[in-house]
Design an enzyme around this catalytic site. Sequence first.
Site, PDB file in Angstrom:
ATOM      1  N   TYR A 109       0.851  -1.188   0.000  1.00 22.12           N
ATOM      2  CA  TYR A 109       0.000   0.000   0.000  1.00 22.12           C
ATOM      3  C   TYR A 109       0.882   1.233   0.000  1.00 22.12           C
ATOM      4  O   TYR A 109       1.841   1.329   0.773  1.00 22.12           O
ATOM      5  CB  TYR A 109      -0.895   0.014   1.246  1.00 22.12           C
ATOM      6  CG  TYR A 109      -1.714   1.279   1.360  1.00 22.12           C
ATOM      7  CD1 TYR A 109      -3.009   1.338   0.840  1.00 22.12           C
ATOM      8  CD2 TYR A 109      -1.182   2.424   1.954  1.00 22.12           C
ATOM      9  CE1 TYR A 109      -3.745   2.506   0.911  1.00 22.12           C
ATOM     10  CE2 TYR A 109      -1.923   3.597   2.021  1.00 22.12           C
ATOM     11  CZ  TYR A 109      -3.200   3.629   1.499  1.00 22.12           C
ATOM     12  OH  TYR A 109      -3.930   4.792   1.562  1.00 22.12           O
ATOM     13  N   GLU A 197      -3.562   7.509  -3.756  1.00 26.84           N
ATOM     14  CA  GLU A 197      -3.477   6.169  -3.194  1.00 26.84           C
ATOM     15  C   GLU A 197      -3.162   5.166  -4.298  1.00 26.84           C
ATOM     16  O   GLU A 197      -3.832   5.150  -5.329  1.00 26.84           O
ATOM     17  CB  GLU A 197      -4.840   5.843  -2.572  1.00 26.84           C
ATOM     18  CG  GLU A 197      -4.824   4.751  -1.561  1.00 26.84           C
ATOM     19  CD  GLU A 197      -6.190   4.606  -0.917  1.00 26.84           C
ATOM     20  OE1 GLU A 197      -6.287   4.786   0.296  1.00 26.84           O
ATOM     21  OE2 GLU A 197      -7.158   4.308  -1.636  1.00 26.84           O
TER      22      GLU A 197
END
Length: 389
Positions: A109, A197
């Site tokens: 991530y 993101e």
Amino acid sequence: MNIHEYQTKELLRGYGVPVPDGRVAHNVDNAATIAEELGGDKWVVKAQIHAGGRGKGGGVKVASSLDEVKQFTDEMIGSNLVTPQTGAQGRLVQRVLVEQACNINKEFYLGMVIDRATQRITVIASASGGMNIEEVARTDPDRVIREPIDPAIGLASFQARKIAAKIGFTGKQIGEAARMMQALYRCFRDKDALLAEINPLADIDDGKLMALDAKMNFDSNAMYRRPGITELRDFDEEDTKEVEASGHGLNYIALDGDVGCIVNGAGLAMATMDAISFHNGKPANFLDVGGGASPEKVGNAFRIVLQDPNVKAILVNIFAGINRCDWIAEGLVQAMRELEINVPIVVRLAGTNVELGAPILKDSGFPFIMADNLDDAATKVVATLEGAS
Ligand code: ADP
Ligand code: MG
């Protein structure tokens, strides 16, 4: 302001972030052509909506043949996709991204946000990327690292490499991940983003890193200087009433109660909603007419608030400084004449020209319920609902 995954990937590709080859499709034939042109024997069909969690909701599917690409596209386009982030009502899918499927070894991530506490763009990274990152952040926050970036220096190579090593990259992947972070940072800063993101940032087949999903959110207040981003706005993804309101220079926020609120100023909107809640009512929305609202603007405000079928009563609360109560009153009377309004309207006016505004309402012949102060107004508007039910 949000944009779609395919738009984010295009943008990031321009900054040097590796993303799978792919294009957006609006129908089945489109999708098949794209898959054919991409080549290979495995593709991913991904519903494009402004919400994540698509994998869990059936909005991301791996196709092993052109027929499957067509089948998945056909199933997705026109369907209402419900994911953990859309709410129960879901979102209408109008296009899909068709891209090359990658074989994933591991999912990381990588995110960036503006952290209000440090007032810095902050990198958020984790070795536990993929579809359960929210769960990881909740149950095991130590597996998510945060690193603020000094705006005077930017994201320096050493700092990016340190972050990459911290989440478990080794060897030449450290440099690759660091370059990806720096590219993401440049894009974030150049385009006035609030959030970026990449999840998953995937370690694929041959040890290469690839952004398999990408999401960005931009500061609406900065969009006047970012025309390239503004044109990516997809009005279909936004509440039609909010879009219409912004076109009229009004701020409209949809909520889920039954009292429509027309106010001036966000602070007064908060206070008004608190007062309604205090008296056991529930706001359906609030519409902020801002300062110097003309009668036309007030009329538009009514039109927008009344589009919500849940609105059973309206509270107009104006504390006029720059505004003029007589203009507001004229707008209210005009709206009563022009629109079919059959819900009770409670009005509290205070401030500039209130001595001119109040008589306009009284003499209009329309059944406005006048209130002396905010508490009185909230009491009265909730009472009209109790009377109705
Ligand atoms: P969401 O975050 O909305 O669920 P993602 O784009 O992250 O959607 O997709 C969900 C999962 O599907 C990813 O975590 C990844 O495992 C897989 N995936 C997405 N894109 C690809 C791709 N191009 N190739 C292989 N797997 C993919
Ligand atoms: Mg994702």
